[in-house]
Design a protein around this motif. Structure first.
Motif, PDB file in Angstrom:
ATOM      1  N   GLU A  21       0.857  -1.179   0.000  1.00 51.55           N
ATOM      2  CA  GLU A  21       0.000   0.000   0.000  1.00 51.55           C
ATOM      3  C   GLU A  21       0.897   1.234   0.000  1.00 51.55           C
ATOM      4  O   GLU A  21       1.803   1.347   0.826  1.00 51.55           O
ATOM      5  CB  GLU A  21      -0.888   0.031   1.241  1.00 51.55           C
ATOM      6  N   SER A  22       0.624   2.160  -0.905  1.00 51.22           N
ATOM      7  CA  SER A  22       1.470   3.344  -0.990  1.00 51.22           C
ATOM      8  C   SER A  22       0.682   4.515  -1.557  1.00 51.22           C
ATOM      9  O   SER A  22      -0.208   4.328  -2.399  1.00 51.22           O
ATOM     10  CB  SER A  22       2.696   3.077  -1.867  1.00 51.22           C
ATOM     11  N   ILE A  23       1.011   5.707  -1.076  1.00 51.85           N
ATOM     12  CA  ILE A  23       0.536   6.897  -1.771  1.00 51.85           C
ATOM     13  C   ILE A  23       1.119   6.873  -3.176  1.00 51.85           C
ATOM     14  O   ILE A  23       2.277   6.548  -3.373  1.00 51.85           O
ATOM     15  CB  ILE A  23       0.981   8.167  -1.028  1.00 51.85           C
ATOM     16  N   ALA A 253      -5.111  13.413  -4.472  1.00 49.38           N
ATOM     17  CA  ALA A 253      -4.275  12.400  -3.829  1.00 49.38           C
ATOM     18  C   ALA A 253      -4.744  11.025  -4.270  1.00 49.38           C
ATOM     19  O   ALA A 253      -5.946  10.748  -4.286  1.00 49.38           O
ATOM     20  CB  ALA A 253      -4.352  12.528  -2.304  1.00 49.38           C
ATOM     21  N   GLU A 254      -3.786  10.189  -4.649  1.00 50.26           N
ATOM     22  CA  GLU A 254      -4.082   8.826  -5.086  1.00 50.26           C
ATOM     23  C   GLU A 254      -3.489   7.843  -4.079  1.00 50.26           C
ATOM     24  O   GLU A 254      -2.309   7.968  -3.710  1.00 50.26           O
ATOM     25  CB  GLU A 254      -3.499   8.562  -6.475  1.00 50.26           C
ATOM     26  N   PHE A 255      -4.294   6.882  -3.659  1.00 50.18           N
ATOM     27  CA  PHE A 255      -3.869   5.879  -2.687  1.00 50.18           C
ATOM     28  C   PHE A 255      -4.004   4.506  -3.342  1.00 50.18           C
ATOM     29  O   PHE A 255      -5.103   4.085  -3.722  1.00 50.18           O
ATOM     30  CB  PHE A 255      -4.720   5.972  -1.422  1.00 50.18           C
ATOM     31  N   ALA A 256      -2.873   3.817  -3.495  1.00 52.28           N
ATOM     32  CA  ALA A 256      -2.828   2.610  -4.326  1.00 52.28           C
ATOM     33  C   ALA A 256      -2.508   1.372  -3.499  1.00 52.28           C
ATOM     34  O   ALA A 256      -1.696   1.412  -2.577  1.00 52.28           O
ATOM     35  CB  ALA A 256      -1.790   2.773  -5.432  1.00 52.28           C
ATOM     36  N   LEU A 257      -3.161   0.283  -3.861  1.00 53.63           N
ATOM     37  CA  LEU A 257      -2.845  -1.045  -3.357  1.00 53.63           C
ATOM     38  C   LEU A 257      -2.427  -1.889  -4.556  1.00 53.63           C
ATOM     39  O   LEU A 257      -3.211  -2.096  -5.490  1.00 53.63           O
ATOM     40  CB  LEU A 257      -4.065  -1.671  -2.665  1.00 53.63           C
ATOM     41  N   THR A 258      -1.182  -2.353  -4.551  1.00 57.93           N
ATOM     42  CA  THR A 258      -0.645  -3.159  -5.644  1.00 57.93           C
ATOM     43  C   THR A 258      -0.446  -4.584  -5.154  1.00 57.93           C
ATOM     44  O   THR A 258       0.230  -4.808  -4.147  1.00 57.93           O
ATOM     45  CB  THR A 258       0.691  -2.599  -6.145  1.00 57.93           C
ATOM     46  N   GLN A 259      -1.031  -5.549  -5.867  1.00 59.47           N
ATOM     47  CA  GLN A 259      -0.921  -6.962  -5.518  1.00 59.47           C
ATOM     48  C   GLN A 259      -0.373  -7.718  -6.733  1.00 59.47           C
ATOM     49  O   GLN A 259      -1.054  -7.872  -7.742  1.00 59.47           O
ATOM     50  CB  GLN A 259      -2.287  -7.516  -5.095  1.00 59.47           C
ATOM     51  N   VAL A 260       0.870  -8.156  -6.611  1.00 64.50           N
ATOM     52  CA  VAL A 260       1.544  -8.866  -7.703  1.00 64.50           C
ATOM     53  C   VAL A 260       1.137 -10.329  -7.655  1.00 64.50           C
ATOM     54  O   VAL A 260       1.284 -10.998  -6.620  1.00 64.50           O
ATOM     55  CB  VAL A 260       3.068  -8.730  -7.591  1.00 64.50           C
ATOM     56  N   LEU A 261       0.642 -10.847  -8.780  1.00 60.97           N
ATOM     57  CA  LEU A 261       0.145 -12.229  -8.852  1.00 60.97           C
ATOM     58  C   LEU A 261       1.216 -13.160  -9.413  1.00 60.97           C
ATOM     59  O   LEU A 261       2.077 -12.746 -10.192  1.00 60.97           O
ATOM     60  CB  LEU A 261      -1.111 -12.293  -9.717  1.00 60.97           C
ATOM     61  N   ASP A 262       1.137 -14.443  -9.011  1.00 64.80           N
ATOM     62  CA  ASP A 262       2.144 -15.403  -9.455  1.00 64.80           C
ATOM     63  C   ASP A 262       1.946 -15.838 -10.897  1.00 64.80           C
ATOM     64  O   ASP A 262       2.894 -16.238 -11.561  1.00 64.80           O
ATOM     65  CB  ASP A 262       2.159 -16.627  -8.528  1.00 64.80           C
ATOM     66  N   ARG A 263       0.710 -15.783 -11.396  1.00 64.15           N
ATOM     67  CA  ARG A 263       0.440 -16.190 -12.772  1.00 64.15           C
ATOM     68  C   ARG A 263      -0.264 -15.051 -13.493  1.00 64.15           C
ATOM     69  O   ARG A 263      -1.471 -14.849 -13.332  1.00 64.15           O
ATOM     70  CB  ARG A 263      -0.424 -17.451 -12.806  1.00 64.15           C
ATOM     71  N   PRO A 264       0.458 -14.287 -14.286  1.00 65.86           N
ATOM     72  CA  PRO A 264      -0.126 -13.102 -14.924  1.00 65.86           C
ATOM     73  C   PRO A 264      -1.363 -13.403 -15.760  1.00 65.86           C
ATOM     74  O   PRO A 264      -2.342 -12.665 -15.690  1.00 65.86           O
ATOM     75  CB  PRO A 264       1.020 -12.586 -15.798  1.00 65.86           C
ATOM     76  N   LEU A 265      -1.343 -14.482 -16.530  1.00 67.73           N
ATOM     77  CA  LEU A 265      -2.474 -14.791 -17.390  1.00 67.73           C
ATOM     78  C   LEU A 265      -3.714 -15.089 -16.559  1.00 67.73           C
ATOM     79  O   LEU A 265      -4.808 -14.595 -16.842  1.00 67.73           O
ATOM     80  CB  LEU A 265      -2.144 -15.982 -18.289  1.00 67.73           C
ATOM     81  N   THR A 266      -3.539 -15.893 -15.522  1.00 64.39           N
ATOM     82  CA  THR A 266      -4.665 -16.214 -14.657  1.00 64.39           C
ATOM     83  C   THR A 266      -5.204 -14.952 -13.994  1.00 64.39           C
ATOM     84  O   THR A 266      -6.415 -14.771 -13.872  1.00 64.39           O
ATOM     85  CB  THR A 266      -4.243 -17.228 -13.576  1.00 64.39           C
ATOM     86  N   GLY A 267      -4.294 -14.091 -13.564  1.00 63.09           N
ATOM     87  CA  GLY A 267      -4.720 -12.851 -12.937  1.00 63.09           C
ATOM     88  C   GLY A 267      -5.558 -12.003 -13.867  1.00 63.09           C
ATOM     89  O   GLY A 267      -6.586 -11.447 -13.461  1.00 63.09           O
ATOM     90  N   ARG A 268      -5.156 -11.917 -15.122  1.00 60.49           N
ATOM     91  CA  ARG A 268      -5.915 -11.110 -16.079  1.00 60.49           C
ATOM     92  C   ARG A 268      -7.301 -11.699 -16.316  1.00 60.49           C
ATOM     93  O   ARG A 268      -8.299 -10.986 -16.306  1.00 60.49           O
ATOM     94  CB  ARG A 268      -5.146 -11.014 -17.398  1.00 60.49           C
TER      95      ARG A 268
END
Length: 536
Positions: A21-23, A253-268
């Protein structure tokens, strides 16, 4: 892993490699409070600059001196000074200059562009007699030159400082919290892999989140004051000491939550499925849960869900007043959920930079609530035992409770009400349910008796759909109740109602969109049955 058999909750629980989580981007207004009104500007020109008449002519020498100081600064520091073309994307122009400095701190480019801004002009007023004509200042807008100072800071990375070249010389400051985080990771010697405007991987995720949380209003103000002292100023030191110094407020102000997935295709694929399941997120009853705001008929806001596609990547947008939540699959690698607050007063919070902690709480909580709503809505399937448990009368703790029949309109009204109450931290009371339930049944609240409400609450409680908050007369919706409510309401609205419209006499023409959608649903059900293992 099958998309149809895996819930969003499971994806977020088991397939997220990194979460932070980051600004993100912050756009700040740097202004002089005393010069925002005609009276303050007039007082400054007469008392500080000693002009006999406050007029736009008295402002011109200040503007000329300020522009000359900017040009002198560019020459002395060998900083390129160029004019931005109309419609030109400034980031594309600046990128090569930032790349050339290779991490060295300083201003790399000064750009000039004509933009509309708030200023003052002189107009003629009228006294008690027609002969008593006098000049006065009028607050208005004008197209003036704006000077963009693009720089690189050792602690914050890229930024820009934009000054208006005309009175009252309001400025804007833009920074990026993810760039700040990258600089802090590099200084701490923590290895990381960058994502465009984000982090893809990190050797120490816990320390990374700590560094992101350390981005405070005090650090941001210190950054602005630092570069403000390095750049040309329109006001003298004596005028600043007299109270004509800059203050800082939050424009965006933008407040972002970034969640990196293990399988990009599945995530999409799953992200696209989540979009289809949540097209109703922009409705008022959903928005008030996500943003934790009470919404009435008097609330002035456009409630909508937008699906915006750039290339082949869709993005989900949910609007509330001047703010919005945006969710998209970033670079095919991460799920980005981002709350953008364009007016802090949408949440009864002041605009000064000191209010950043309160805004952080609202922004990050909104991101989490959106994911929670999506996870629960996507994972709402019921088993046969659970279905019968709700539909059939039960004996619970020696008490007989009537079933909540799937075909009963009152039951569907109850479940629709439960959906709206799910995420309220203080739960709901008898009166809250009555006010929401009665219109769903086509009644006025006073037409629903106390006895009827007690009967409904008892049924919901004994079936395990709600639970009483200890030592109160308020209730909360249970996880099981949430799943049941979603299942019943969605099956009715998405399958039964359009399906019945298809099979009843005088049905619509065979080529209508409704029949096409229903046929798609029927084909999907048939495919699922054909592929499902036989029960032993």
């Amino acid at each position: 892993m099958s998309i149809t058999q895996t819930s969003l909750a499971e994806i977020l629980r088991e397939h997220v490699l990194l979460e932070v989580e980051s600004i993100d981007r912050m756009y700040l207004n740097v202004y002089i409070p005393k010069l925002q009104r005609e009276s303050g500007a007039s007082w400054f020109l007469k008392e500080q600059r000693q002009y006999p008449v406050a007029s736009s002519a008295a402002m011109a020498p200040i503007s000329r001196a300020f522009v000359a100081a900017i040009e002198t600064y560019a020459t002395e520091h060998q900083v390129p000074l160029l004019m931005f073309a109309k419609g030109q994307r400034k980031d594309d122009v600046v990128a090569p200059y930032l790349k050339q400095v290779a991490g060295r701190e300083g201003i790399v480019l000064i750009g000039k562009a004509q933009e509309k801004t708030t200023t003052f002009r002189t107009t003629k007023g009228h006294g008690p007699r027609s002969a008593d004509r006098y000049p006065r200042l009028l607050r208005t807008t004008a197209l003036v030159n704006q000077y963009y100072f693009y720089g690189l800071d050792a602690d914050f990375g890229p930024f820009f400082f934009k000054f208006s070249s005309y009175f009252p010389y309001t400025a804007k400051f833009c920074l990026n919290g993810h760039e700040y985080l990258k600089q802090q990771l590099a200084q701490a010697g923590i290895a990381y892999e960058a994502l465009d405007n984000g982090i893809l991987s990190c050797a120490d995720p816990v320390q990374m989140q700590t560094l992101a949380d350390d981005l405070s209003a005090e650090k941001i103000e210190a950054l602005i004051r630092k570069w403000q002292g390095c750049l040309p100023q329109p006001f003298t030191a004596a005028e600043r000491e007299a109270g004509y110094d800059y203050d800082i407020s939050i424009l965006q102000a933008e407040f972002a939550l970034t969640q990196v997935l293990d399988r990009p295709l599945t995530g999409r694929l799953f992200f696209e499925a989540a979009i289809r399941e949540n097209l109703d997120l922009g409705r008022p009853e959903q928005v008030q849960l996500i943003f934790e705001r009470r919404i009435t008929r008097a609330t002035q806001s456009r409630f909508r869900t937008r699906i915006i596609t750039e290339g082949v990547t869709p993005a989900l947008h949910v609007d509330y007043k001047h703010s919005r939540i945006k969710q998209y699959h970033k670079e095919g690698r991460a799920l980005r959920t981002e709350t953008t607050i364009n007016d802090t007063r949408d949440f009864q919070i002041g605009k000064r930079l000191k209010n950043l902690p309160a805004l952080r709480h609202i922004g990050f909580q909104a991101n989490r609530r959106l994911l929670h709503v999506q996870a629960l809505s996507h994972n709402c399937l019921l088993g046969e035992d659970a279905f019968q448990q709700v539909n059939q009368p039960q004996i619970i703790a020696g008490q007989r409770v009537a079933g909540l029949h799937f075909t009963d309109p009152r039951v569907h009204a109850l479940f629709s009400a439960l959906v709206a109450f799910r995420l309220l931290p203080q739960g709901f009371a008898n009166h809250d349910l009555r006010v929401l339930l009665a219109p769903l049944l086509g009644l006025a609240p006073d037409q629903v008796t106390q006895g009827q409400m007690t009967y409904h609450l008892r049924r919901l409680r004994l079936h395990g759909l709600i639970q009483r908050i200890p030592a109160t007369h308020r209730y909360q919706v249970t996880d099981f109740g949430w799943r049941v409510a979603f299942f019943f309401t969605r099956i009715y609205s998405r399958i039964l109602r359009p399906g019945l419209a298809h099979i009843v006499p005088k049905a619509l023409a065979s080529d209508n969109l409704l029949q096409h959608r229903f046929n798609q649903t029927q084909m999907a059900i048939n495919d699922w049955i054909a592929q499902a293992p036989l029960a032993v």
